[in-house]
Enzyme design. Structure first.
Site, PDB file in Angstrom:
ATOM      1  N   CYS A   2       4.073  -0.773  -9.865  1.00  0.00           N
ATOM      2  CA  CYS A   2       4.912  -0.047 -10.808  1.00  0.00           C
ATOM      3  C   CYS A   2       4.021   0.573 -11.874  1.00  0.00           C
ATOM      4  O   CYS A   2       2.825   0.300 -11.930  1.00  0.00           O
ATOM      5  CB  CYS A   2       5.863  -0.995 -11.528  1.00  0.00           C
ATOM      6  SG  CYS A   2       7.035  -1.813 -10.450  1.00  0.00           S
ATOM      7  N   GLY A  28       5.568   4.546  -8.744  1.00  0.00           N
ATOM      8  CA  GLY A  28       6.854   4.031  -8.300  1.00  0.00           C
ATOM      9  C   GLY A  28       7.917   5.096  -8.391  1.00  0.00           C
ATOM     10  O   GLY A  28       8.059   5.735  -9.434  1.00  0.00           O
ATOM     11  N   ASN A 100       4.298  -4.642 -14.687  1.00  0.00           N
ATOM     12  CA  ASN A 100       3.807  -4.210 -13.392  1.00  0.00           C
ATOM     13  C   ASN A 100       3.166  -5.415 -12.729  1.00  0.00           C
ATOM     14  O   ASN A 100       2.312  -6.060 -13.322  1.00  0.00           O
ATOM     15  CB  ASN A 100       2.772  -3.087 -13.600  1.00  0.00           C
ATOM     16  CG  ASN A 100       1.963  -2.769 -12.350  1.00  0.00           C
ATOM     17  OD1 ASN A 100       0.837  -2.342 -12.422  1.00  0.00           O
ATOM     18  ND2 ASN A 100       2.541  -2.989 -11.190  1.00  0.00           N
ATOM     19  N   GLY A 101       3.611  -5.724 -11.520  1.00  0.00           N
ATOM     20  CA  GLY A 101       3.021  -6.858 -10.817  1.00  0.00           C
ATOM     21  C   GLY A 101       4.029  -7.530  -9.918  1.00  0.00           C
ATOM     22  O   GLY A 101       5.057  -6.937  -9.569  1.00  0.00           O
ATOM     23  N   TYR A 254      -6.455   3.729  -3.270  1.00  0.00           N
ATOM     24  CA  TYR A 254      -5.248   4.467  -2.952  1.00  0.00           C
ATOM     25  C   TYR A 254      -4.339   4.749  -4.130  1.00  0.00           C
ATOM     26  O   TYR A 254      -3.829   5.855  -4.279  1.00  0.00           O
ATOM     27  CB  TYR A 254      -4.460   3.668  -1.908  1.00  0.00           C
ATOM     28  CG  TYR A 254      -3.108   4.255  -1.583  1.00  0.00           C
ATOM     29  CD1 TYR A 254      -3.017   5.425  -0.841  1.00  0.00           C
ATOM     30  CD2 TYR A 254      -1.931   3.653  -2.026  1.00  0.00           C
ATOM     31  CE1 TYR A 254      -1.787   5.980  -0.542  1.00  0.00           C
ATOM     32  CE2 TYR A 254      -0.702   4.203  -1.728  1.00  0.00           C
ATOM     33  CZ  TYR A 254      -0.625   5.357  -0.985  1.00  0.00           C
ATOM     34  OH  TYR A 254       0.581   5.898  -0.692  1.00  0.00           O
ATOM     35  N   ASP A 360      -8.914   9.241   6.037  1.00  0.00           N
ATOM     36  CA  ASP A 360      -7.768   8.703   5.292  1.00  0.00           C
ATOM     37  C   ASP A 360      -8.256   7.529   4.446  1.00  0.00           C
ATOM     38  O   ASP A 360      -9.337   6.996   4.667  1.00  0.00           O
ATOM     39  CB  ASP A 360      -6.666   8.249   6.261  1.00  0.00           C
ATOM     40  CG  ASP A 360      -5.284   8.259   5.608  1.00  0.00           C
ATOM     41  OD1 ASP A 360      -5.202   8.410   4.368  1.00  0.00           O
ATOM     42  OD2 ASP A 360      -4.286   8.099   6.333  1.00  0.00           O
ATOM     43  N   ASP A 361      -7.423   7.122   3.471  1.00  0.00           N
ATOM     44  CA  ASP A 361      -7.841   6.008   2.620  1.00  0.00           C
ATOM     45  C   ASP A 361      -7.740   4.675   3.335  1.00  0.00           C
ATOM     46  O   ASP A 361      -8.528   3.771   3.098  1.00  0.00           O
ATOM     47  CB  ASP A 361      -7.012   5.981   1.326  1.00  0.00           C
ATOM     48  CG  ASP A 361      -5.534   6.028   1.599  1.00  0.00           C
ATOM     49  OD1 ASP A 361      -4.961   4.978   1.899  1.00  0.00           O
ATOM     50  OD2 ASP A 361      -4.958   7.131   1.535  1.00  0.00           O
TER      51      ASP A 361
HETATM   52  P1  5GP Z   1       0.351   3.344   8.203  1.00  0.00           P
HETATM   53  O1  5GP Z   1      -0.926   3.009   8.844  1.00  0.00           O
HETATM   54  O2  5GP Z   1       1.022   2.165   7.580  1.00  0.00           O
HETATM   55  O3  5GP Z   1       1.323   4.049   9.076  1.00  0.00           O
HETATM   56  O4  5GP Z   1       0.067   4.330   7.013  1.00  0.00           O
HETATM   57  C1  5GP Z   1      -1.094   4.330   6.319  1.00  0.00           C
HETATM   58  C2  5GP Z   1      -0.987   5.402   5.287  1.00  0.00           C
HETATM   59  O5  5GP Z   1      -0.189   4.933   4.226  1.00  0.00           O
HETATM   60  C3  5GP Z   1      -2.288   5.808   4.721  1.00  0.00           C
HETATM   61  O6  5GP Z   1      -2.330   7.204   4.773  1.00  0.00           O
HETATM   62  C4  5GP Z   1      -2.240   5.365   3.321  1.00  0.00           C
HETATM   63  O7  5GP Z   1      -2.541   6.435   2.468  1.00  0.00           O
HETATM   64  C5  5GP Z   1      -0.835   5.004   3.021  1.00  0.00           C
HETATM   65  N1  5GP Z   1      -0.809   3.738   2.257  1.00  0.00           N
HETATM   66  C6  5GP Z   1      -1.657   3.394   1.317  1.00  0.00           C
HETATM   67  N2  5GP Z   1      -1.331   2.252   0.760  1.00  0.00           N
HETATM   68  C7  5GP Z   1      -0.295   1.813   1.348  1.00  0.00           C
HETATM   69  C8  5GP Z   1       0.441   0.625   1.187  1.00  0.00           C
HETATM   70  O8  5GP Z   1       0.224  -0.212   0.355  1.00  0.00           O
HETATM   71  N3  5GP Z   1       1.410   0.475   2.032  1.00  0.00           N
HETATM   72  C9  5GP Z   1       1.666   1.382   2.971  1.00  0.00           C
HETATM   73  N4  5GP Z   1       2.628   1.113   3.809  1.00  0.00           N
HETATM   74  N5  5GP Z   1       1.019   2.517   3.103  1.00  0.00           N
HETATM   75  C10 5GP Z   1       0.023   2.746   2.326  1.00  0.00           C
HETATM   76 MG    MG Z   2      -3.019   8.447   2.832  1.00  0.00          MG
END
Ligand code: 5GP
Ligand code: MG
Ligand code: SF4
Length: 491
Positions: A2, A28, A100-101, A254, A360-361
């Site tokens: 958040c 959020g 937040n948390g 991210y 991607d991240d």
């Molecule tokens: P997934 O592999 O779950 O389909 O999607 C990964 C993508 O979701 C990445 O592009 C990433 O940027 C983004 N993402 C980053 N952090 C999170 C997170 O905490 N939860 C989820 N579900 N997706 C995230």
């Molecule tokens: Mg991404």
């Protein structure tokens, strides 16, 4: 995850708090709320985006020189407006809070408050529990002279009882404003002050919010520490508990905006470093790459760096519809699967006949990556290499970032080659865990280690038993199933 804000000023705060709310919207998008104080509390909360919740009518009503703002991303709970923050209690003094948390012993505390203190917790929101525990301590001091020491002891009392992660902003009516971070400093919180206007102070989850509110001087609230501004606008700081500092590493990968500084580390610079070390690893693979393409938005910085270091062409090839929220913020996998498709679209000629390195991240479930890879193949790419500038994610976060259950992580029982096969890539390359931590740490060597539990399964608070994990996962599953059922009914 958040976003939280607090401002303690000597003029109307609503205009600035509203602008700052827009800068933490990415933290959020489920609900948002603003509370102000001008001798009485005014509050407006709603579901959805800041721009949709606040209009001229309720902005006009939000009067006062003190304000707390919050953007919410649901971890546990129904995502209903009843769970939206801030919250306030009228006794003692009038106390308002947002955080937040994620509190890992929330249900136990809710039960305790009901059975032992005869207080009903009316929401599924963690901060209502933190607020009531804080208030319970202050109740003992209504007849005594008020002092910062009392406030700090109330925080100590919160530390004793509340487990998990929490960065909290609290206003005590006619006494002052307080910000504090959990003992390990898992979630960020900054404190800003204005030199030219000696009387103006603010708290925020990210420095960008302080920037737009005009606070040039800021510092991080330390782990296990609190900052209290009293009613005479004197600032009191105290380190209350001494635990190892373990800020969340995922903020840099991210979550946070690239223009933000958290814990003395700029997010953009951290991503440049992550790009550099990943480029070295990619070089060792001797892949035949024509172009580097980021998966927007968070991976741009790292992708540009990788292209530069490998002397390759950088191209934008995926267009993101900026009017659609982050897919992972929507609960339920059906929604996620549906929304990835209309969120990104390929620029066909960028990919046609090319050997592409997608950056991607992270890879979480693999659904996003699989859809993107399919999209890029359909656009005519000859080969697709997929690079993640974070290490393999394999464990649920219990500290406030979307609560995947263990079974959902694609990297849990698979090697990069197996993952490549599952998501349809020719090669998958991950960042090394040690490199990742080294890269982020570069800007602040005082941080010995970060929380990286979602990568390692080692939870720094030391109190996350498999039972807690199971309970949290069950709550999350029940919630997802509920959403999925409603989804199907609605379709
Ligand atoms: P997934 O592999 O779950 O389909 O999607 C990964 C993508 O979701 C990445 O592009 C990433 O940027 C983004 N993402 C980053 N952090 C999170 C997170 O905490 N939860 C989820 N579900 N997706 C995230
Ligand atoms: Mg991404
Ligand atoms: Fe951050 Fe991961 Fe730790 Fe959660 S488990 S606080 S996302 S590093």
């Amino acid at each position: 995850m958040c976003g939280v804000l607090g401002i303690y000023d000597n003029e109307e705060v609503i205009a600035r708090i509203y602008d700052a709310m827009l800068t933490i919207q990415h933290r959020g998008q489920d609900s948002a709320g603003i509370l102000t104080y001008d001798g009485k509390y005014h509050i407006k909360k709603g579901n959805g985006l800041v721009q949709d919740i606040f209009d001229q009518r309720n902005i006009y009503r939000l009067r006062g020189h003190v304000g707390i703002g919050h953007t919410r991303y649901p971890t546990v709970g129904e995502g209903s407006v009843e769970d939206a923050q801030p919250f306030w209690v009228n006794y003692p003094f009038g106390i308002a809070a947002a955080h937040n948390g994620n509190v890992t012993n929330f249900l136990e505390l809710k039960k305790d408050l009901f059975e032992k203190s005869h207080k009903i917790i009316n929401s599924n929101c963690d901060v209502e529990v933190i607020l009531n525990i804080f208030a319970e301590y202050l109740e003992r001091f209504t007849n005594k002279e008020f002092s910062p020491e009392i406030v700090f002891n109330a925080v100590k009392y919160v530390y004793k009882r509340v487990k998990g992660s929490y960065s909290v902003v609290i206003h005590i009516a006619n006494k002052g404003m307080l910000g504090f971070r959990d003992p390990y400093g898992l979630r960020p919180l900054l404190f800003g002050s204005k030199e030219e206007m000696v009387n103006s102070f603010a708290f925020a989850s990210e420095s960008v919010a302080l920037d737009v509110m005009g606070f040039k001087n800021y510092e991080d609230v330390g782990p296990g520490s609190a900052v209290f501004i009293d009613k005479n606008r004197q600032v009191h700081r105290k380190k209350i508990i001494n635990k190892p500092f373990r800020p969340c590493i995922f903020e840099y990968i991210y979550f946070a905006r690239p223009d933000s500084f958290l814990n003395g580390i700029n997010v953009d610079k951290a991503r440049v470093e992550l790009g550099k070390s990943l480029a070295k690893k990619i070089r060792r693979r001797n892949l035949d790459i024509d172009i580097v393409v980021p998966v927007p938005d968070s991976s741009r910085t790292a992708a540009i760096q990788i292209a530069r270091d490998l002397k390759l062409k950088y191209r934008e090839g995926l267009v993101k519809n900026r009017y659609i929220g982050r897919t992972f913020i929507m609960p339920g996998d059906i929604e996620r699967k549906k929304s990835i498709r209309h969120k990104l679209n390929p620029i066909r000629h960028v990919f046609a006949g090319k050997k592409v390195l997608l950056v991607d991240d992270s890879i979480v479930r693999g659904n996003t990556s699989r859809s993107i890879i399919q999209m890029v193949r359909d656009a005519g790419a000859e080969k697709i290499y997929f690079a993640s500038y974070s290490a393999p994610l394999a464990n649920p976060c219990v500290y406030g970032i979307d609560m995947q259950t263990s079974g959902e992580f694609i990297a849990r029982d698979s090697t990069p080659d197996q993952i490549a096969a599952k998501i349809g890539a020719d090669v998958v390359i991950y960042q090394e865990l040690d490199e990742m931590e080294k890269d982020v740490r570069k800007q602040n060597k005082h941080i010995h280690s970060f929380c990286k539990a979602c990568f390692t399964g080692i939870y720094p608070t030391g109190d996350v038993s498999s039972e807690i994990l199971r309970t949290i996962e069950k709550e999350r599953d029940d919630y997802k199933n509920k959403i999925t059922e409603t989804d199907e009914i609605n379709e």
